[in-house]
Design a protein around this motif. Structure first.
Motif, short mmCIF file in Angstrom:
data_model
loop_
_atom_site.label_atom_id
_atom_site.label_comp_id
_atom_site.label_asym_id
_atom_site.label_seq_id
_atom_site.Cartn_x
_atom_site.Cartn_y
_atom_site.Cartn_z
N SER A 419 0.82 -1.21 0.00
CA SER A 419 0.00 0.00 0.00
C SER A 419 0.85 1.26 0.00
O SER A 419 0.42 2.29 -0.46
CB SER A 419 -0.89 0.03 1.24
N ARG A 420 2.06 1.19 0.58
CA ARG A 420 2.92 2.37 0.74
C ARG A 420 2.18 3.48 1.46
O ARG A 420 2.34 4.65 1.17
CB ARG A 420 3.44 2.86 -0.61
N CYS A 421 1.31 3.11 2.39
CA CYS A 421 0.52 4.10 3.12
C CYS A 421 0.48 3.71 4.59
O CYS A 421 -0.51 3.18 5.08
CB CYS A 421 -0.89 4.20 2.55
N PHE A 422 1.58 3.91 5.27
CA PHE A 422 1.67 3.69 6.71
C PHE A 422 2.35 4.92 7.26
O PHE A 422 3.54 5.15 7.03
CB PHE A 422 2.48 2.43 6.99
N GLY A 435 -5.00 0.52 2.94
CA GLY A 435 -4.68 -0.30 1.78
C GLY A 435 -3.85 -1.51 2.15
O GLY A 435 -3.74 -1.91 3.30
N GLY A 436 -3.28 -2.16 1.13
CA GLY A 436 -2.44 -3.32 1.34
C GLY A 436 -2.96 -4.55 0.61
O GLY A 436 -4.03 -4.54 -0.01
N TRP A 437 -2.23 -5.64 0.72
CA TRP A 437 -2.50 -6.86 -0.05
C TRP A 437 -1.97 -8.05 0.73
O TRP A 437 -0.84 -8.02 1.24
CB TRP A 437 -1.81 -6.74 -1.41
N ASP A 438 -2.76 -9.11 0.89
CA ASP A 438 -2.32 -10.28 1.64
C ASP A 438 -2.06 -11.48 0.75
O ASP A 438 -1.94 -12.62 1.22
CB ASP A 438 -3.34 -10.66 2.71
N GLY A 439 -1.94 -11.26 -0.56
CA GLY A 439 -1.72 -12.34 -1.51
C GLY A 439 -2.99 -12.81 -2.17
O GLY A 439 -2.96 -13.44 -3.24
N LYS A 440 -4.12 -12.46 -1.57
CA LYS A 440 -5.40 -12.86 -2.13
C LYS A 440 -6.38 -11.69 -2.25
O LYS A 440 -7.14 -11.60 -3.20
CB LYS A 440 -6.05 -13.95 -1.26
N ARG A 441 -6.34 -10.82 -1.26
CA ARG A 441 -7.32 -9.74 -1.21
C ARG A 441 -6.64 -8.39 -0.99
O ARG A 441 -5.56 -8.31 -0.40
CB ARG A 441 -8.31 -9.98 -0.07
N ARG A 466 -6.99 -0.60 -3.31
CA ARG A 466 -5.87 -0.36 -4.23
C ARG A 466 -4.55 -0.68 -3.57
O ARG A 466 -4.46 -0.83 -2.35
CB ARG A 466 -5.87 1.09 -4.70
N ILE A 467 -3.51 -0.75 -4.39
CA ILE A 467 -2.13 -0.84 -3.94
C ILE A 467 -1.30 0.13 -4.77
O ILE A 467 -1.78 0.73 -5.72
CB ILE A 467 -1.55 -2.27 -4.09
N ALA A 468 -0.03 0.30 -4.37
CA ALA A 468 0.96 1.08 -5.13
C ALA A 468 0.57 2.54 -5.29
O ALA A 468 1.00 3.20 -6.24
CB ALA A 468 1.20 0.45 -6.51
N HIS A 469 -0.22 3.06 -4.36
CA HIS A 469 -0.53 4.48 -4.37
C HIS A 469 0.49 5.22 -3.50
O HIS A 469 1.37 4.60 -2.90
CB HIS A 469 -1.94 4.72 -3.82
N GLN A 486 -3.08 1.41 -8.06
CA GLN A 486 -3.73 0.39 -8.90
C GLN A 486 -4.91 -0.19 -8.14
O GLN A 486 -4.75 -0.84 -7.12
CB GLN A 486 -2.73 -0.72 -9.25
N ARG A 487 -6.09 0.06 -8.67
CA ARG A 487 -7.30 -0.40 -8.01
C ARG A 487 -7.54 -1.88 -8.25
O ARG A 487 -7.05 -2.47 -9.22
CB ARG A 487 -8.51 0.41 -8.49
N ALA A 488 -8.33 -2.48 -7.35
CA ALA A 488 -8.62 -3.91 -7.44
C ALA A 488 -9.67 -4.22 -8.50
O ALA A 488 -9.79 -5.35 -8.94
CB ALA A 488 -9.10 -4.43 -6.08
N ASP A 489 -10.43 -3.21 -8.92
CA ASP A 489 -11.49 -3.44 -9.89
C ASP A 489 -10.97 -3.22 -11.31
O ASP A 489 -9.77 -3.09 -11.54
CB ASP A 489 -12.70 -2.53 -9.60
#
Length: 634
Positions: A419-422, A435-441, A466-469, A486-489
């Motif tokens: 997510s680069r948002c912490f 944001g963020g990503w756990d490999g599935k969601r 999203r991720i990479a914002h 990059q959005r998930a949709d």
């Protein structure tokens, strides 16, 4: 068992040294910084956030109601002013009969320690910064009324901070904590209208005092001479002719004399209207590059020279608190300077006990090569003497990681850092995650960690997953700005701008927008109040971008700069407030990069530092501190 600070203060004779390890609410006392008639200031640490603070304590029992109200006024005022050149108030409260105020701990000394030892570029830079901080207070209708060198702190990076708002006046408030026609402030820096006890004392009074501070920093002497009585001061203000500073300071631009003269005008309406106007008048004479607070920026002293290495070692981690512990509550007078002060003597004059010499600690620690053993020895030295600053610096630098377990539901899931948002929200003393990503969601939630408790914000709207914002914290506005990603949709990489105001997300409506991108970088220019964005990657076969954009709080604007860094993504971008510049490093285009660029006055310049230098990398951690830019990993 941890001892109670309240019990100690109530039960011990006045002036008894405070033992380390006492606690007050969430704070552990590490040592005493100073004391005065109205209270004590401690070096303390928030036990959960592990943040060191200057903890000012007023023993409310037995104190006058007026002193109590002034203390609360200072606390409330401190939370209103959010500016990089004002000491930030982090927390306030009352527990066990004690009022306390936690402020950021400045590693350095007050400005009066440096008077007479600075070359004019350094002096102008410090006063310019302090004037900007005052301007932020004036913009909120707040008048300081006790501007003086001891109420301006200078950190080890050479940055100035205005402090001690215990005598403020709110222009919009009809009520006042001062008696009619009372003369409040410090005699040596009072404006003529303050001396007369004028009913309406506004920002020009602060400008007058800052004019005196400026002249004294430049020349080492007060503009109206030394006065120790009210009658002498009033006579000097009306009769004394101020010798132009340029006649005493070789190389000083003549235009500075004009700035000083206007700031010291006898009538308020003839001066600059506020601190911001004074800062604007000084700006053309302030070096664009930051000037280090070191021997190279020190003139042949009018007083005895400071042993620079020892001075910084002694003063590191110390907050000069003479004004904080009561000097601002009564009419003070400047004492005549001693013939040859030392750092320890200057500290003592400010009613602050000087830290003990660390030479013995240096000898002991220098003989220990193993880092873990050196850390344990530093802890041992600190237990013996909590004010051993060298031992504290070693302990801080070698402090191991430890896990903070928060057994609470709900709490964030196992999302990675894509997510680069912490972010750390300094005004709230809280951590922010989105944001963020756990490999599935993708993670759809916004989380805050405050006082050891995770909470999920429940706004009406929130950014789609999203991720990479990129996101930055705008401390002065207490907002988070997010762009792109990059959005998930099916939308993929987007050019969206979102703002979080502390409670919920909102969508501003800027006239222009940067193009859609991800893996870009943003940094917050705290001096200009702008966010700078550079580079990133598009969905067009991973095309990289090389454009520079600025967010001014309501709109995006592209900077048309012909000579600029090559296109890239995954790079680092940070802002160095003291140097007033942005640094860009690394990233990747077709290959990893290791070039270093600086953005200053809307001009990109490539720097070529000598070896050794970091290897080529992307997606690293990078942070600005008063001692420089620190990079890790990638």
């Amino acid at each position: 068992m941890t001892a109670s600070l309240a019990q100690f203060l109530y039960q011990s004779p006045p002036g008894s040294p405070t033992p380390p390890g006492c606690s007050l609410g969430p704070y552990e006392v590490l040592g005493e910084l100073g004391r005065g008639g109205m209270g004590v200031v401690f070096h303390a640490r928030h036990t959960l956030l592990e943040r060191d603070v200057a903890l000012k304590v007023l023993k409310s029992a037995g104190e006058t109601e007026r002193a109590r109200r002034r203390f609360l006024l200072e606390a409330r005022t401190g939370t209103q002013i959010k500016h990089p050149n004002v000491v930030q108030t982090l927390d306030a409260g009352e527990t066990e009969g004690l009022l306390y105020l936690a402020q950021e701990l400045i590693e350095g000394a007050s400005l009066d320690v440096w008077i007479g030892r600075l070359e004019w570029p350094r002096a102008l830079t410090l006063v310019y910064q302090a004037a900007e901080g005052l301007g932020a207070a004036h913009a909120l209708g707040i008048v300081h009324r006790d501007v003086k060198p001891s109420n301006i702190l200078v950190d080890l990076g050479g940055k100035a901070y205005v402090t001690d708002f215990g005598l403020v006046r709110h222009l919009a408030s009809a009520s006042s904590l001062t008696r009619s026609r009372a003369m409040l402030g410090t005699l040596a820096y009072m404006a003529p209208e303050q001396m007369r006890g004028a009913k309406e004392v506004g920002p020009p009074a602060d400008v007058f005092a800052m004019g005196e501070v400026l002249y004294e920093c430049l020349t080492g002497e007060p503009p109206f001479g030394e006065t120790s009585a009210v009658v002498q001061r009033m006579a000097a203000l009306h009769k004394a002719k101020v010798v132009p500073a340029s006649e005493k300071v070789p190389g000083l631009p003549a235009g500075v004399d004009e700035v000083v003269a206007r700031a010291l005008a006898k009538e308020p309406e003839q001066r600059y209207a506020n601190g911001a106007e004074l800062a604007a008048a000084l700006r053309p004479y302030v070096p664009e590059e930051g000037v280090e607070l070191s021997a190279s920026s020190v003139a042949a002293p009018a007083r005895a020279p400071l042993p620079w290495g020892r001075a910084l070692g002694v003063l590191a981690g110390v907050l000069l608190v003479a004004a904080l512990v009561g000097g601002g509550y009564a009419l003070g007078q400047r004492e005549p300077p001693p013939p040859s002060p030392t750092p320890a003597a200057s500290l003592a004059q400010a009613s602050v006990p000087a830290p003990p010499a660390s030479s013995r600690s240096a000898e002991i620690l220098a003989t220990i090569g193993d880092a873990e053993a050196r850390y344990r020895k530093a802890l041992e030295l600190l237990r013996a003497d909590p004010r051993d600053e060298l031992a504290r610096r070693v302990e801080r630098d070698l402090r191991p990681w430890r896990e903070v377990k928060i057994e609470q539901t709900p709490r964030p899931g196992r999302w990675d850092g894509l997510s680069r948002c912490f972010l750390y929200l300094s005004q709230r003393q809280a951590l922010f995650a989105y944001g963020g990503w756990d490999g599935k969601r993708y993670n759809p939630h916004t989380w805050l960690l405050e006082k050891g408790v995770w909470s999920r914000t429940q706004g009406a709207v929130s950014p789609p997953r999203r991720i990479a914002h990129a996101a930055v914290y705008l401390a002065e506005r207490d907002q988070v700005l997010l762009f792109g990603g990059q959005r998930a949709d099916s939308e993929g990489i987007v050019p969206e701008t979102w703002v979080w105001d502390g409670k919920e997300w909102g969508i501003p409506n800027p006239k222009t927008l940067p193009s859609a991108r991800a893996w870009h970088a943003m940094a917050y220019d705290s001096v200009r109040g702008e966010v700078v964005l550079f580079g990133g990657a598009t969905e067009n076969k991973g095309e990289r971008l090389d454009d520079t954009w600025v967010w001014d709080g309501g709109n995006w604007a592209r900077l048309e700069i012909s000579d600029r860094p090559p296109a890239r993504s995954g790079h680092g971008l940070l802002y160095q407030a003291q140097e007033r510049r942005l640094l860009l490093f690394g990233g990747e285009e077709r290959k990893r990069l290791d070039d270093l660029w600086v953005l200053q006055r809307k001009v990109w310049t490539r720097l070529k530092p000598k070896k050794p230098r970091p290897r080529k990398r992307a997606a690293m951690g990078w942070v600005a501190t008063p001692r420089g830019a620190f990079l890790f990993g990638g």
